[in-house]
Enzyme design. Structure first.
Site, short mmCIF file in Angstrom:
data_model
loop_
_atom_site.label_atom_id
_atom_site.label_comp_id
_atom_site.label_asym_id
_atom_site.label_seq_id
_atom_site.Cartn_x
_atom_site.Cartn_y
_atom_site.Cartn_z
N HIS A 191 46.17 92.78 59.98
CA HIS A 191 47.22 92.83 60.65
C HIS A 191 46.57 92.86 61.95
CE1 HIS A 191 50.50 95.62 62.08
NE2 HIS A 191 51.08 95.07 60.87
N ASP A 237 41.72 99.48 55.97
CA ASP A 237 43.12 99.63 56.14
C ASP A 237 43.95 99.21 54.85
OD1 ASP A 237 45.84 98.80 56.85
OD2 ASP A 237 45.46 97.71 58.19
N GLN A 292 48.88 98.78 52.86
CA GLN A 292 49.71 98.13 51.59
C GLN A 292 49.28 98.54 50.44
OE1 GLN A 292 52.25 96.24 52.22
NE2 GLN A 292 52.38 96.40 54.37
N LYS A 316 54.93 103.71 54.16
CA LYS A 316 54.72 102.79 53.26
C LYS A 316 54.37 103.27 51.83
CE LYS A 316 53.00 99.51 56.95
NZ LYS A 316 54.10 98.53 57.04
N CYS A 330 53.04 90.35 61.86
CA CYS A 330 51.77 90.75 62.64
C CYS A 330 50.61 90.34 62.00
CB CYS A 330 51.89 92.35 62.50
SG CYS A 330 53.23 93.11 63.44
C1 LIG Z 1 47.82 95.80 56.38
C2 LIG Z 1 48.78 96.62 57.42
N1 LIG Z 1 48.08 97.18 58.50
C3 LIG Z 1 48.64 98.05 59.38
C4 LIG Z 1 49.66 98.10 59.29
C5 LIG Z 1 50.51 98.78 60.45
O1 LIG Z 1 51.31 100.15 60.09
P1 LIG Z 1 51.92 101.08 61.06
O2 LIG Z 1 52.85 99.93 61.65
O3 LIG Z 1 52.77 102.01 59.94
O4 LIG Z 1 51.09 101.68 61.89
C6 LIG Z 1 50.57 97.42 58.37
C7 LIG Z 1 52.20 97.52 58.54
O5 LIG Z 1 52.90 96.59 58.53
C8 LIG Z 1 50.05 96.68 57.51
O6 LIG Z 1 50.66 96.02 56.62
#
Ligand SMILES: Cc1ncc(COP(=O)(O)O)c(C=O)c1O
Lengths: 131, 405
Positions: B119, B193, B196, B219, B359
């Protein structure tokens, strides 16, 4: 939103796009990207005697963006260059003929951004020629 | 067993979209909150609101106790101590925090590794920090199904690796245990990270033995604006501060100040008290339903969704073909139909999915696609939701199929 895709006009332009395709011998071309979603639209034009002799588009984008381009380009074949700047946002949306949500308006207006950019390039070239 | 009556816990699921019943399949973007979570927010703002750690009046005492309790609940949910659970706004803030604090402690010239399908929030902070700190930046390749080349990682020299636990684009569950093992041998640090993953697999950060693990509360059925970053105690003790100001200090002088060396050292300014309390209540809810139950239920629905989509001709699915290695989501394209149009037509049927690049632009580029559609699940989705989705996909094909994007 679903009835958007029931519009004969839009579907017709999607399934039978007018003036779609890359023009290899274009006098001028430009490419715009919808920064909200990444849709890409390229415009190609042949210019002759102060007129747009032919203009085509190609791209990778949603049905709204592509059909809107197809509709507008159909209308501006052969117009005087000086009329290119007269295409307005209102006109494009009206031409599309459907109430669009703000995010989908961006899609329909991608072609307008392309035309404005094309116009800028043309003006720049014209200035250069004068010098 | 999770039964359909669980939908009643989530008020928003009963709403309509136009004339259609909402079918919410955009859970990788954000999950919906159960009423208990919404109630806990209301309760805090209605009955207990006060700034924390600053007052001795009753409301301040109450809100301080509630805030500290929330950190305990959140830490314990993941098997760690409250002093190791840093509060952040979201996963994005967590990776920025680590990139702009911990990476300073690495020697110049060390290597930071990430995968090719992160991401953007688990890519850009490292990219920029590496440039500023004169560190090397390297990516571990994946195949076209997004499966990591573990040998490449094994044979590479690096001091720090950041990797997603479950890919928000491909839905692959990454072999984080193996990566941690490899990293340990190299004495390298591991940042995971878990945006998910936290709501989809049972997790114990201590047992996992990673150095950093991040997630977003929104999430995992919590509110927006609150998330967590687990940092191993020994690391936290030597990490420089991130945001500075009130709330994170030990002592302050005009020329020099000293800072707290635990999770509170990252609480600069007034924290999101209501948010953390509501996140704790979301985790209590998950505990009550049972994270193992959730994982089992979701995987059954996921398998059904994967197989049902696979049966629709013209559908191309991304990510690993080993369904047992997938979780929570399926990204796909329908031949001849742009993902935005698909999402738009589905919206007309009351179905919420996501379209675009999620993203993860580099991996879309690698697969040579400009965008994709993504349907993602939560504990309140059932096979019936998948059936509605499939009908919608077929309808889209009827309307736009053949249109040449
Ligand atoms: C794998 C992953 N990392 C990071 C993020 C970023 O999350 P946030 O927008 O809550 O900071 C997301 C969210 O879409 C994600 O799916």
């Amino acid at each position: 939103m679903s009835d958007l895709y029931a519009r004969e006009n839009m579907l017709d332009h999607i399934k039978n796009p007018r003036n779609r395709g890359k023009m290899v011998n274009a006098d001028i071309k430009t490419k715009v990207v919808n920064r909200h979603c990444g849709d890409i639209l390229s415009l190609y034009a042949n210019i002759e005697a102060g007129k747009i002799k032919k203009i085509t588009f190609d791209g990778d984008g949603c049905a709204v963006a592509m059909s809107s381009a197809s509709m507008i380009l159909e209308d501006i074949q052969g117009i005087d260059l000086k009329n290119l700047s007269k295409v307005t946002k209102k006109q494009v949306l009206k031409n599309f003929g459907q109430d669009l949500t703000p995010s989908r308006q961006n899609c329909a207006l991608l072609v307008l951004e392309g035309l404005q950019q094309l116009n800028k390039k043309l003006n720049k070239n014209a200035k250069k020629d004068e010098e | 067993m999770i039964t359909k009556s669980i939908k009643k816990d989530f008020p928003i699921l009963s709403r309509k979209v136009g004339k259609k019943q909402l079918v919410y399949l955009d859970n990788s973007a954000t999950t919906q909150s159960p009423k208990v979570v919404i109630d806990s927010l209301t309760d805090f703002y209605t009955n207990h609101r006060a700034n924390v750690h600053r007052g001795i009046h009753m409301l301040s005492e109450e809100s301080t106790v509630m805030y500290e309790q929330s950190r305990k609940t959140i830490a314990h949910f993941f098997g760690v101590t409250p002093s190791e659970m840093v509060f952040v706004r979201n996963t994005t803030e967590a990776s920025n925090l680590v990139a702009f604090t911990f990476l300073q402690t690495l020697k110049k010239g060390s290597t930071v590794m990430i995968s090719e399908f992160e991401h953007h929030s688990n890519l850009i902070p490292w990219q920029i920090a590496c440039k500023q700190l004169k560190l090397n930046f390297k990516t571990a390749p994946v195949n076209s199904e997004g499966e990591l080349d573990l040998n490449f990682i094994k044979n590479s020299d690096f001091s720090f690796i950041a990797i997603n636990h479950i890919s928000n684009f491909l839905g692959n569950i990454n072999p984080v245990h193996k990566i941690i093992e490899i990293a340990k041998e190299k004495k390298a640090y591991v940042y995971i990270d878990g945006a998910q993953a936290v709501a989809r697999v049972p997790l114990n950060f201590k047992k996992l033995d990673c150095d950093f693990y991040s997630f977003s509360g929104h999430k995992i059925y919590g509110p927006f604006g609150i998330g967590g970053l687990y940092v191993k105690k020994q690391i936290l003790e030597s990490m420089p501060p991130f945001m500075t100001g009130g709330g994170m200090i030990v002592d302050v002088g005009i020329k020099k100040s000293s800072f707290l060396k635990d999770s509170e050292g990252y609480d600069a300014g007034t924290p999101n008290v209501g948010g953390s309390i509501a996140l704790a209540s979301a985790l209590d809810y998950v505990t009550q339903v049972g994270i193992k139950e959730i994982a089992k239920h979701e995987h059954a629905v996921l398998t059904y969704m994967y197989e049902s989509l696979l049966k629709v001709s013209g559908v191309e699915i991304y990510g690993t073909k080993k369904v047992s290695n997938r979780a929570g989501l399926v990204s796909f394209n329908l031949k001849g139909v742009h993902s935005h149009d698909l999402a738009s037509i589905l919206d007309g049927e009351g179905i919420a999915i996501r379209s675009g690049t999620h993203c993860v632009i580099p991996m879309h580029k690698k697969l040579n696609i400009s965008s994709s559609a993504r349907a993602s699940l939560a504990l309140y989705n059932f096979k019936e939701d998948v059936d509605v989705l499939i009908e919608g996909v077929k309808k889209s094909k009827k309307i736009l199929g053949g249109y040449n994007v």
